[in-house]
Motif scaffolding. Structure first.
Motif: not given
Length: 409
Positions: A207-214, A315-321, A344-347, A377-383
Motif C-alpha cells: 500500500d505505497r509507491q514502489p521504490a526506484r530499485g537502485d 504466499v505471505p504478505g511480506k512478499l509484496f512489501e 521469479i516471474g516478476s523479475g 538494482s532491480v527493475r521488476p515488472g507487473g508489481v
C-alpha cells in the motif's frame, strides 16, 4: 477495507474488544479509514490459562515459534491441547456470542453481505451459523491461510478425531459459503476440491509507491523482516554465506545479516555453528514504517518458508512489501513454492529449494559482484497489480458486485 468506499461499498467491522495477539502495530491502526463503523465485543480466550504452564512457552507458541528440536514436555502438552481441544483454534469461544450479537447489527446497518476472514478459522464458523439462520445473507469466506492443510498441524499431534473434526468443519464452510477466496492458487486448488464453486485468488499486497530499485548505500546487508520460525531455518543459505566469508575477498568486511523480529533458538544455533553470529544483528519487532525503511536499505531480502509440501501455497504478505521495496529477493522454500514462482516471474529475485547450496552460493556471488560494482538494482515488472487498491477493485468487481446483484434484498 481501506479502499472499499472507492468502489461503492461501505465496510462495517465487528471486532473483539481486547484480543490476545503477540504483536500489534499502531502504524497499521492509523491506516483505518475515518468515520468507519466499528462494533466491538468482549470475548473470552484461553491464553491466560495457558500462561499458567509458563508465560514464555505460551507466548512463543501463540507467536508461531514452535521448537522442533526436542521440545519440552510442557511445550508438547500445550501444542497437543491446542490442536486437539481447541478446534478449529483458540478463538472458538468467540462463536456463540458473535452469533447472538451480529443479527441485530446486520439489521441495524442493513448489511446484505458478510465477509469472514481466517485464520482464525473460527470466524468462518460464525459465518456458517449466520448463513444457516439467514438464507438471504450473502457470505464470503476469505482464507488468508489454508485450514486443514496448514503446515503447523503436524506439530500439534492431532488425533484422528481432531483431524476428522477439522475436515468436517472446513467442508461445511466451503459448501455453505456463497463465495470463497484464497491468497494463492495452490490453496485455491486445494479448497476447490471440497466445493462446487470456483475459488477466487486475491493475494495480499502493498500500500505505497514502489521504490526506484537502485542500489542503496552502505554494507552488503542481507535482511529478513518478520518472525524467523524454527522450521524456516535455511541451513544451505548459512553454509553459502560461510563459504563466501571464507573464500571471497572483501566479503567479510562488507557483509552483515540483519534479522528483524522474533528469531527461534534453533536458528541462532545454526548461525553459531556456521560462524555467522558475529556478522548478525538482531532487532526487536519494529513498526511498519521502520520495517519499510529497513527493506529499502537492504541489499538483499530473505523470503523463507518451511520445507514441507503443506506450505507450497503459503504466499505471505511480506512478499509484496518486498516487491515494493525493489530489492533483490532470495526466496528459499519447498519444491513448487508458489511464492518463489511469483518472485521469479516478476523479475524481483531468485528462488531455491532448501538443499540447493551450490545454486544459492552462485546466486549470492553474482549479486555480491554487482554490489561491488554499484549495480545491484532491480527493475521488476507487473508489481502494480499487487497494490491494495488494485486488489480491492478486483474484490469489488469479481465478488461483491456480483453478490449484490444476486441479492434480492
Amino acid at each position: 477495507m481501506k479502499y472499499l468506499r472507492d468502489f461503492g461499498f461501505e465496510p462495517v467491522l465487528y471486532l473483539p474488544e481486547t484480543p490476545h495477539y503477540p504483536l500489534t502495530d499502531p502504524d497499521l491502526e492509523r491506516e483505518v479509514p475515518e468515520n468507519l463503523t466499528v462494533y466491538r465485543s468482549q470475548f473470552w480466550e484461553p491464553y491466560a490459562w495457558a500462561r499458567l504452564f509458563g508465560r514464555k512457552k505460551a507466548g512463543r507458541i501463540s507467536s508461531g515459534i514452535i521448537q522442533r528440536r526436542n521440545p519440552g514436555l510442557v511445550e508438547r502438552l500445550l501444542l497437543w491441547a491446542r490442536g486437539n481441544f481447541f478446534i478449529p483454534d483458540a478463538r472458538k469461544f468467540w462463536v456463540k456470542k458473535a452469533v447472538r450479537e451480529l443479527p441485530g447489527i446486520l439489521d441495524q446497518e442493513g448489511i446484505t453481505t458478510l465477509v469472514t476472514t481466517g485464520p482464525p478459522h473460527s470466524l468462518h464458523l460464525i459465518g456458517l451459523e449466520l448463513s444457516r439462520r439467514r438464507p438471504n445473507l450473502k457470505w464470503v469466506a476469505d482464507f488468508r491461510d489454508p485450514w486443514t492443510e496448514i503446515g503447523y498441524h503436524s506439530a500439534m499431534s492431532l488425533g484422528k478425531r481432531a483431524r476428522r473434526k477439522h475436515r468436517e468443519l472446513e467442508t461445511r464452510v466451503l459448501g455453505a459459503a456463497d463465495r470463497v477466496m484464497a491468497t494463492s492458487q495452490v490453496t485455491a486448488d486445494s479448497l476447490g476440491s471440497h466445493t462446487p464453486r470456483p475459488v477466487a485468488v486475491i493475494t495480499n499486497g502493498f500500500d505505497r509507491q514502489p521504490a526506484r530499485g537502485d542500489q542503496p548505500d552502505g554494507a552488503f546487508v542481507v535482511a529478513h523482516i518478520g518472525s524467523l520460525l524454527s522450521g524456516r531455518n535455511p541451513d544451505a543459505l548459512w553454509q553459502a554465506l560461510a563459504t563466501l566469508l571464507r573464500d571471497t575477498p572483501g566479503f567479510r568486511e562488507d557483509f552483515r545479516l540483519e534479522l528483524t523480529g522474533l528469531v527461534s533458538e534453533e536458528v541462532m544455533e545454526s548461525l553459531r555453528e556456521h560462524g555467522l553470529e558475529t556478522h548478525t544483528k538482531i532487532h526487536a519487532y519494529v513498526p511498519h514504517r521502520e520495517a519499510i525503511i529497513r527493506q529499502e536499505k537492504a541489499q538483499l531480502l530473505l523470503l523463507l518458508e518451511i520445507d514441507s509440501p503443506e506450505t507450497r501455497g503459503i504466499v505471505p504478505g511480506k512478499l509484496f512489501e518486498y516487491m515494493a521495496a525493489a530489492r533483490p529477493i532470495l526466496a528459499i522454500g519447498p519444491d513448487g513454492w508458489e511464492a518463489a514462482d511469483r518472485v521469479i516471474g516478476s523479475g524481483c529475485g531468485a528462488g531455491f529449494r532448501y538443499g540447493q547450496m551450490d545454486e544459492i552460493l552462485a546466486q549470492l556471488r553474482q549479486w555480491y559482484d554487482l554490489y561491488r560494482k554499484g549495480a545491484l538494482s532491480v527493475r521488476p515488472g507487473g508489481v502494480a497489480q499487487y497494490h491494495r487498491r488494485e486488489l480491492t477493485g478486483r474484490l469489488a468487481k469479481e465478488i461483491l458486485w456480483e453478490l449484490s446483484s444476486d441479492n434480492p434484498s
